[in-house]
Scaffold this active site. Structure first.
Site, short mmCIF file in Angstrom:
data_model
loop_
_atom_site.label_atom_id
_atom_site.label_comp_id
_atom_site.label_asym_id
_atom_site.label_seq_id
_atom_site.Cartn_x
_atom_site.Cartn_y
_atom_site.Cartn_z
N ARG A 82 12.82 5.31 12.62
CA ARG A 82 11.56 6.05 12.53
C ARG A 82 10.68 5.75 13.74
NH1 ARG A 82 9.04 5.26 6.81
NH2 ARG A 82 7.83 7.05 7.55
N ARG A 131 7.24 1.08 13.48
CA ARG A 131 7.87 0.60 12.25
C ARG A 131 9.08 -0.29 12.52
NH1 ARG A 131 5.41 3.80 8.26
NH2 ARG A 131 4.88 5.85 9.07
N ARG A 161 4.90 11.02 -2.56
CA ARG A 161 4.57 10.75 -1.16
C ARG A 161 5.76 11.06 -0.25
NH1 ARG A 161 4.65 4.66 1.31
NH2 ARG A 161 3.80 5.17 3.35
N HIS A 215 4.25 -4.43 9.28
CA HIS A 215 4.23 -4.24 10.73
C HIS A 215 3.09 -5.00 11.42
CE1 HIS A 215 7.16 -1.35 9.58
NE2 HIS A 215 6.29 -0.54 9.01
N TYR A 255 10.91 9.30 1.49
CA TYR A 255 10.99 8.24 0.47
C TYR A 255 11.69 8.67 -0.82
CZ TYR A 255 7.67 5.96 3.57
OH TYR A 255 7.07 5.39 4.66
N ALA A 263 3.25 -0.73 5.05
CA ALA A 263 2.84 -0.82 6.46
C ALA A 263 2.37 -2.21 6.85
CB ALA A 263 1.75 0.21 6.75
N PRO A 300 0.78 -1.23 0.00
CA PRO A 300 0.00 0.00 0.00
C PRO A 300 0.82 1.28 0.00
CG PRO A 300 -0.22 -1.18 2.08
CD PRO A 300 0.48 -2.09 1.14
N ASN A 301 0.32 2.22 -0.76
CA ASN A 301 0.86 3.59 -0.87
C ASN A 301 2.17 3.69 -1.66
OD1 ASN A 301 -1.26 4.77 0.77
ND2 ASN A 301 -0.31 3.70 2.48
N HIS A 310 12.70 -2.34 2.39
CA HIS A 310 12.10 -1.06 2.74
C HIS A 310 13.01 0.04 2.23
CE1 HIS A 310 9.00 -2.83 5.27
NE2 HIS A 310 9.93 -3.68 5.69
N LEU A 311 12.41 1.06 1.66
CA LEU A 311 13.19 2.21 1.18
C LEU A 311 13.81 2.96 2.35
CD1 LEU A 311 10.23 3.02 -1.03
CD2 LEU A 311 12.48 3.10 -2.06
N GLU A 347 12.59 -9.21 1.88
CA GLU A 347 11.79 -8.03 2.23
C GLU A 347 12.65 -6.78 2.08
OE1 GLU A 347 9.45 -8.37 5.80
OE2 GLU A 347 9.74 -6.26 6.31
N ASN A 397 8.11 -5.37 -0.86
CA ASN A 397 8.01 -4.26 0.09
C ASN A 397 6.55 -4.26 0.54
OD1 ASN A 397 7.80 -1.93 1.53
ND2 ASN A 397 8.96 -0.67 0.09
C1 DQA Z 1 8.11 1.34 3.89
C2 DQA Z 1 8.17 1.55 5.40
C3 DQA Z 1 6.79 1.32 6.04
O1 DQA Z 1 6.85 1.56 7.42
C4 DQA Z 1 5.78 2.26 5.42
O2 DQA Z 1 4.50 1.99 5.96
C5 DQA Z 1 5.77 2.22 3.93
C6 DQA Z 1 7.05 2.21 3.25
C7 DQA Z 1 9.47 1.68 3.22
O3 DQA Z 1 9.68 1.23 2.10
O4 DQA Z 1 10.29 2.39 3.80
O5 DQA Z 1 4.73 2.29 3.31
O6 DQA Z 1 7.82 -0.02 3.63
#
Ligand code: DQA
Length: 142
Positions: free
Chosen positions: A105, A109, A17, A78, A22, A75, A9-10, A98-99, A96, A72
Site C-alpha cells: 500500500r 504504511r 470501511r 506507523h 478491508y 494507523a 482506531p477505525n 494487520h488485515l 501485531e 492491530n
Molecule cells: C491496518 C493497516 C493500517 O495501515 C491502517 O491504518 C488501519 C488498518 C490493517 O489492519 O490493515 O487502520 O492496521
C-alpha cells in the site's frame, strides 16, 4: 489460556470501511470466529480510537494477567512511540496483526514502529491474520 485482543482506531468500522481494502467482515465477526475456533482460550476484546485508552488497556497485560496479546494498532503502528513503549513494557508475547498487506500500500504504511517490539507480525491475510496470531500464541504456550 488468556489472550487479550486489542484493536486500534477505525477498526470499529470494519465491514463498512473501505471494503475493497478491508473486506466486509466486521470486528464482531472476527471476535466471534476467534471464540469459535479457539474454545479453550479465554479472550478479552478491546477496541478504541484513542491512543491513551489503548495504552491503558495494554497495561492490563502487565504482571502475567494474560498469556499473550494480539494487537492491530491500526494507523498507530506507523507512528505511535507511546504504544510501542507500552508493548515493550510487557513480558507477555505480543503479536501485531494487520488485515491488509501494508507493504503493498502507501509508503507510510510500510514501516511499523511497533513491530520490532512484538514477537512477530502477521500481515495481509484479512481476518485470518488474527487467527494465525492466536494459533501461534496457543501453540507456543503448549
Ligand atoms: C491496518 C493497516 C493500517 O495501515 C491502517 O491504518 C488501519 C488498518 C490493517 O489492519 O490493515 O487502520 O492496521
Amino acid at each position: 489460556m488468556r489472550i487479550l485482543v486489542v484493536n486500534g482506531p477505525n477498526l470499529n468500522l470494519l465491514g463498512k470501511r473501505e471494503p475493497a481494502v478491508y473486506g466486509t467482515t466486521t470486528l464482531w465477526d472476527i471476535e466471534s470466529r476467534l471464540k469459535d475456533r479457539f474454545p479453550a482460550v479465554k479472550f478479552e476484546f478491546f477496541q478504541s480510537n484513542s491512543e491513551g485508552a489503548l495504552i491503558d488497556c495494554l497495561h492490563k497485560a502487565m504482571d502475567g494477567a494474560f498469556d499473550g496479546v494480539v494487537i492491530n494498532p491500526g494507523a498507530y503502528a506507523h507512528y505511535s512511540y507511546a504504544i510501542r513503549d507500552a508493548i515493550s513494557a510487557l513480558q507477555t508475547p505480543v503479536v501485531e496483526v494487520h488485515l491488509s498487506n501494508v507493504h503493498a500500500r502507501e509508503q507510510f504504511r510500510r514501516h511499523s514502529v511497533t513491530a520490532s517490539v512484538c514477537k512477530g507480525v502477521v500481515v495481509g491475510f484479512g481476518s485470518m491474520s488474527y487467527e494465525f496470531a492466536v494459533q501461534f500464541l496457543v501453540e507456543s504456550k503448549s
